[in-house]
Motif scaffolding. Structure first.
Motif, PDB file in Angstrom:
ATOM      1  N   ILE A   1       6.366 -18.645 -51.765  1.00  0.00           N
ATOM      2  CA  ILE A   1       5.759 -18.107 -50.550  1.00  0.00           C
ATOM      3  C   ILE A   1       4.571 -19.006 -50.197  1.00  0.00           C
ATOM      4  CG2 ILE A   1       4.625 -16.129 -49.477  1.00  0.00           C
ATOM      5  CD1 ILE A   1       5.947 -14.383 -51.678  1.00  0.00           C
ATOM      6  N   ALA A   2       4.662 -19.664 -49.056  1.00  0.00           N
ATOM      7  CA  ALA A   2       3.558 -20.505 -48.589  1.00  0.00           C
ATOM      8  C   ALA A   2       2.800 -19.745 -47.509  1.00  0.00           C
ATOM      9  CB  ALA A   2       4.087 -21.817 -48.034  1.00  0.00           C
ATOM     10  N   VAL A   3       1.566 -19.359 -47.819  1.00  0.00           N
ATOM     11  CA  VAL A   3       0.699 -18.696 -46.842  1.00  0.00           C
ATOM     12  C   VAL A   3      -0.241 -19.767 -46.290  1.00  0.00           C
ATOM     13  CG1 VAL A   3      -1.020 -16.901 -46.467  1.00  0.00           C
ATOM     14  CG2 VAL A   3       0.864 -16.514 -48.077  1.00  0.00           C
ATOM     15  N   ILE A   4      -0.153 -20.009 -44.990  1.00  0.00           N
ATOM     16  CA  ILE A   4      -0.757 -21.196 -44.390  1.00  0.00           C
ATOM     17  C   ILE A   4      -1.884 -20.798 -43.444  1.00  0.00           C
ATOM     18  CG2 ILE A   4      -0.279 -23.311 -43.097  1.00  0.00           C
ATOM     19  CD1 ILE A   4       2.747 -22.766 -43.737  1.00  0.00           C
ATOM     20  N   PRO A   5      -3.144 -20.943 -43.872  1.00  0.00           N
ATOM     21  CA  PRO A   5      -4.270 -20.715 -42.948  1.00  0.00           C
ATOM     22  C   PRO A   5      -4.226 -21.705 -41.792  1.00  0.00           C
ATOM     23  CG  PRO A   5      -5.022 -20.669 -45.231  1.00  0.00           C
ATOM     24  CD  PRO A   5      -3.610 -21.193 -45.244  1.00  0.00           C
ATOM     25  N   GLN A   6      -4.682 -21.237 -40.625  1.00  0.00           N
ATOM     26  CA  GLN A   6      -4.558 -22.048 -39.416  1.00  0.00           C
ATOM     27  C   GLN A   6      -5.780 -22.934 -39.187  1.00  0.00           C
ATOM     28  OE1 GLN A   6      -1.342 -21.958 -37.512  1.00  0.00           O
ATOM     29  NE2 GLN A   6      -1.234 -21.458 -39.684  1.00  0.00           N
ATOM     30  N   PHE A   7      -6.101 -23.716 -40.211  1.00  0.00           N
ATOM     31  CA  PHE A   7      -7.102 -24.767 -40.070  1.00  0.00           C
ATOM     32  C   PHE A   7      -6.785 -25.857 -41.081  1.00  0.00           C
ATOM     33  CE2 PHE A   7      -8.888 -21.906 -43.260  1.00  0.00           C
ATOM     34  CZ  PHE A   7      -9.376 -22.761 -44.230  1.00  0.00           C
ATOM     35  N   GLU A   8      -7.313 -27.038 -40.867  1.00  0.00           N
ATOM     36  CA  GLU A   8      -7.058 -28.175 -41.747  1.00  0.00           C
ATOM     37  C   GLU A   8      -8.191 -28.359 -42.751  1.00  0.00           C
ATOM     38  OE1 GLU A   8      -5.909 -31.894 -40.007  1.00  0.00           O
ATOM     39  OE2 GLU A   8      -4.950 -30.925 -38.284  1.00  0.00           O
ATOM     40  N   VAL A   9      -7.862 -28.873 -43.909  1.00  0.00           N
ATOM     41  CA  VAL A   9      -8.845 -29.366 -44.877  1.00  0.00           C
ATOM     42  C   VAL A   9      -8.625 -30.863 -45.009  1.00  0.00           C
ATOM     43  CG1 VAL A   9      -9.598 -29.369 -47.276  1.00  0.00           C
ATOM     44  CG2 VAL A   9      -9.074 -27.197 -46.148  1.00  0.00           C
ATOM     45  N   LYS A  10      -9.621 -31.647 -44.670  1.00  0.00           N
ATOM     46  CA  LYS A  10      -9.486 -33.093 -44.731  1.00  0.00           C
ATOM     47  C   LYS A  10      -9.439 -33.555 -46.190  1.00  0.00           C
ATOM     48  CE  LYS A  10     -11.815 -34.029 -40.347  1.00  0.00           C
ATOM     49  NZ  LYS A  10     -12.959 -34.725 -39.697  1.00  0.00           N
ATOM     50  N   THR A  11      -8.581 -34.532 -46.452  1.00  0.00           N
ATOM     51  CA  THR A  11      -8.427 -35.039 -47.817  1.00  0.00           C
ATOM     52  C   THR A  11      -9.752 -35.533 -48.376  1.00  0.00           C
ATOM     53  OG1 THR A  11      -6.138 -35.681 -47.360  1.00  0.00           O
ATOM     54  CG2 THR A  11      -7.202 -36.700 -49.259  1.00  0.00           C
ATOM     55  N   GLU A  12     -10.519 -36.234 -47.559  1.00  0.00           N
ATOM     56  CA  GLU A  12     -11.792 -36.764 -48.059  1.00  0.00           C
ATOM     57  C   GLU A  12     -12.758 -35.647 -48.435  1.00  0.00           C
ATOM     58  OE1 GLU A  12     -11.786 -37.485 -43.472  1.00  0.00           O
ATOM     59  OE2 GLU A  12     -10.355 -37.527 -45.153  1.00  0.00           O
ATOM     60  N   ASP A  13     -12.714 -34.528 -47.708  1.00  0.00           N
ATOM     61  CA  ASP A  13     -13.572 -33.403 -48.052  1.00  0.00           C
ATOM     62  C   ASP A  13     -13.117 -32.745 -49.350  1.00  0.00           C
ATOM     63  OD1 ASP A  13     -15.090 -33.782 -45.771  1.00  0.00           O
ATOM     64  OD2 ASP A  13     -13.967 -32.324 -44.577  1.00  0.00           O
ATOM     65  N   SER A  14     -11.814 -32.577 -49.510  1.00  0.00           N
ATOM     66  CA  SER A  14     -11.294 -31.926 -50.708  1.00  0.00           C
ATOM     67  C   SER A  14     -11.545 -32.766 -51.952  1.00  0.00           C
ATOM     68  CB  SER A  14      -9.800 -31.645 -50.555  1.00  0.00           C
ATOM     69  OG  SER A  14      -9.060 -32.844 -50.484  1.00  0.00           O
ATOM     70  N   ARG A  15     -11.559 -34.081 -51.813  1.00  0.00           N
ATOM     71  CA  ARG A  15     -11.867 -34.956 -52.944  1.00  0.00           C
ATOM     72  C   ARG A  15     -13.374 -35.011 -53.222  1.00  0.00           C
ATOM     73  NH1 ARG A  15      -7.982 -36.502 -56.622  1.00  0.00           N
ATOM     74  NH2 ARG A  15      -6.002 -36.139 -55.560  1.00  0.00           N
ATOM     75  N   ARG A  16     -14.149 -34.952 -52.141  1.00  0.00           N
ATOM     76  CA  ARG A  16     -15.611 -35.083 -52.265  1.00  0.00           C
ATOM     77  C   ARG A  16     -16.218 -33.951 -53.086  1.00  0.00           C
ATOM     78  NH1 ARG A  16     -18.890 -32.450 -49.348  1.00  0.00           N
ATOM     79  NH2 ARG A  16     -17.317 -32.071 -47.726  1.00  0.00           N
TER      80      ARG A  16
ATOM     81  N   VAL B   1      -9.945 -15.549 -41.223  1.00  0.00           N
ATOM     82  CA  VAL B   1      -8.982 -16.652 -41.324  1.00  0.00           C
ATOM     83  C   VAL B   1      -7.601 -16.119 -40.959  1.00  0.00           C
ATOM     84  CG1 VAL B   1      -7.846 -18.310 -42.862  1.00  0.00           C
ATOM     85  CG2 VAL B   1     -10.300 -17.856 -43.109  1.00  0.00           C
ATOM     86  N   ASN B   2      -6.980 -16.707 -39.950  1.00  0.00           N
ATOM     87  CA  ASN B   2      -5.629 -16.330 -39.545  1.00  0.00           C
ATOM     88  C   ASN B   2      -4.609 -17.204 -40.263  1.00  0.00           C
ATOM     89  OD1 ASN B   2      -6.406 -14.293 -37.662  1.00  0.00           O
ATOM     90  ND2 ASN B   2      -6.937 -15.907 -36.195  1.00  0.00           N
ATOM     91  N   CYS B   3      -3.478 -16.605 -40.634  1.00  0.00           N
ATOM     92  CA  CYS B   3      -2.455 -17.324 -41.408  1.00  0.00           C
ATOM     93  C   CYS B   3      -1.066 -17.034 -40.856  1.00  0.00           C
ATOM     94  CB  CYS B   3      -2.476 -16.901 -42.884  1.00  0.00           C
ATOM     95  SG  CYS B   3      -4.047 -17.106 -43.723  1.00  0.00           S
ATOM     96  N   VAL B   4      -0.157 -17.943 -41.170  1.00  0.00           N
ATOM     97  CA  VAL B   4       1.276 -17.688 -41.038  1.00  0.00           C
ATOM     98  C   VAL B   4       1.885 -17.901 -42.421  1.00  0.00           C
ATOM     99  CG1 VAL B   4       1.369 -18.373 -38.613  1.00  0.00           C
ATOM    100  CG2 VAL B   4       1.762 -20.091 -40.398  1.00  0.00           C
ATOM    101  N   TRP B   5       3.150 -17.521 -42.590  1.00  0.00           N
ATOM    102  CA  TRP B   5       3.745 -17.720 -43.908  1.00  0.00           C
ATOM    103  C   TRP B   5       5.200 -18.120 -43.785  1.00  0.00           C
ATOM    104  CZ3 TRP B   5       7.511 -14.651 -46.545  1.00  0.00           C
ATOM    105  CH2 TRP B   5       7.934 -13.499 -45.859  1.00  0.00           C
ATOM    106  N   LYS B   6       5.684 -18.793 -44.833  1.00  0.00           N
ATOM    107  CA  LYS B   6       7.066 -19.226 -44.908  1.00  0.00           C
ATOM    108  C   LYS B   6       7.596 -18.940 -46.313  1.00  0.00           C
ATOM    109  CE  LYS B   6       6.456 -23.069 -41.627  1.00  0.00           C
ATOM    110  NZ  LYS B   6       7.326 -22.516 -40.555  1.00  0.00           N
ATOM    111  N   LEU B   7       8.833 -18.490 -46.378  1.00  0.00           N
ATOM    112  CA  LEU B   7       9.504 -18.305 -47.669  1.00  0.00           C
ATOM    113  C   LEU B   7      10.389 -19.517 -47.907  1.00  0.00           C
ATOM    114  CD1 LEU B   7      10.101 -16.480 -50.098  1.00  0.00           C
ATOM    115  CD2 LEU B   7      12.000 -15.496 -48.775  1.00  0.00           C
TER     116      LEU B   7
END
Length: 357
Positions: free
Chosen positions: A214-229, A335-341
């Motif tokens: 189950i992928a629950v997907i918040p409707q915003f991005e996290v930049k790779t550089e921020d997640s690594r920082r 935080v709003n999300c959509v999801w996929k199975l």
């Protein structure tokens, strides 16, 4: 001469709890390239492109993606492989239609899927006959973290690493990407470094198909550089041991004939990246702590997918309830999300021939 073929590349989820930069799962959400080559009747758009490509995208969610071949990640990747093997251009009259349902910047391996698609595109265009392992070498020249790339290319539930490199190979593999991928400023006679052989090593682990993702997907991005920082430069030994212990159990537990929910849930805990990325994703702390096998029937485990913000849950039933309850928890944090199975994509990336005339 005309021909048609289709390239299908799965999404992926990396890390999978304790497997930081090690584990990945290919998921049956596919980036698809429909390719037509008709050298006798090239489109006007392909004639204007610097490398003969008429590139377009179907659907929404890809707004702002560049359509010029030396700016788009898929075709730039393909051009790298072509140039490294002595081919200067796409054939005249190359038309590529991309359908990409993989959300960008959400932790489902969208860039990795684009890179895999580009390498397979070049292999097909150039007629090089590379197997998947050789194609993976080229992918790893662009994306140096093998977890997403390997799961996308090979499919299934995989563990992977880059092999030890000689000093000369290190210079080649870790050079600036501007010296590998073409751009509008790249000279037409430029030949980039070829990929060393056998850069990545991987193994596929068994996966019980009863377990869905189950992928629950918040409707915003996290930049790779921020997640690594936000990650620390070093870790305490107890945190490394914590992850290694759980990694050893998880890779076996998900393949059991009768998977044990408590075992999988406990072995999906992490001390190396999730505690530091909580600050980037409102509600993550609560979501990771509130959802357990005791709270929801069929629930097996939960983790951040890649660098996030997508949440990956493993479950054998009760999918709608689990997903909707997680979405409601995120709503409490605005935080709003959509999801996929999703199922595990066992086959990985594939090329399907349509016709040759």
């Amino acid at each position: 001469m005309s021909r048609e073929f289709t390239i299908k590349v799965p999404a992926s989820s990396a890390n999978i709890g304790p497997g930081f930069d090690v584990l990945g799962i290919g998921l049956n959400l596919y980036l698809t390239l429909s390719v037509q080559i008709n050298e006798k009747s090239p489109s006007e758009k392909s004639q204007k492109d610097p490398y003969n490509v008429d590139l377009s995208y179907l659907g929404s969610g890809n707004e702002g993606v560049p359509l010029q071949s030396d700016l788009n990640l898929i075709t730039k990747t393909a051009l790298y492989v072509l140039h490294a093997n002595g081919v200067k251009n796409f054939p005249l009259g190359t038309v590529i239609v991309v359908n990409n349902p993989i959300p960008l910047g959400r932790g489902l391996g969208s860039s990795g899927s684009a890179i895999v698609a580009g390498v397979l595109l070049a292999n097909e265009i150039g007629g090089f006959g590379f197997d998947k392992n050789r194609c993976l070498d080229y992918c790893l020249m662009i994306e140096r973290h093998p977890d997403n790339i390997t799961a996308t290319m090979m499919g299934g539930f995989v563990g992977s690493f880059l092999r030890s490199l000689s000093d000369e190979e290190n210079k080649v593999v870790h050079q600036d990407l501007n010296k590998i991928l073409p751009s509008p400023e790249t000279p037409k006679d430029f030949v980039p470094s070829d990929a060393p052989l056998n850069l990545g090593t991987h193994v596929k682990y068994p996966w019980n198909p009863m377990i869905k993702c189950i992928a629950v997907i918040p409707q915003f991005e996290v930049k790779t550089e921020d997640s690594r920082r936000v990650l620390p430069d070093s870790y305490e030994k107890k945190d490394v041991v914590f992850n290694l212990q759980r990694l050893a159990v998880l890779t076996s537990a998900v393949g059991d004939i009768k998977p044990n929910a408590v075992t999988i849930f406990n072995s999906m805990q992490d001390s190396l990246h999730q505690p530091y990325r909580k600050a980037l994703i409102p509600g993550l702390t609560e979501v990771l702590s509130k959802f357990t096998p005791q709270s929801h029937d069929g629930f097996m485990g939960i983790c951040l997918s890649g660098a996030g913000p997508t949440i990956l849950c493993l479950a054998t039933k009760n999918f709608d309830q689990i997903a909707n309850d997680i979405i409601e928890e995120f709503k409490n944090h605005d935080v709003n999300c959509v999801w996929k199975l999703l199922d595990v994509a066992d086959e990985g990336a594939v090329v399907e021939q349509s016709s040759k005339l």
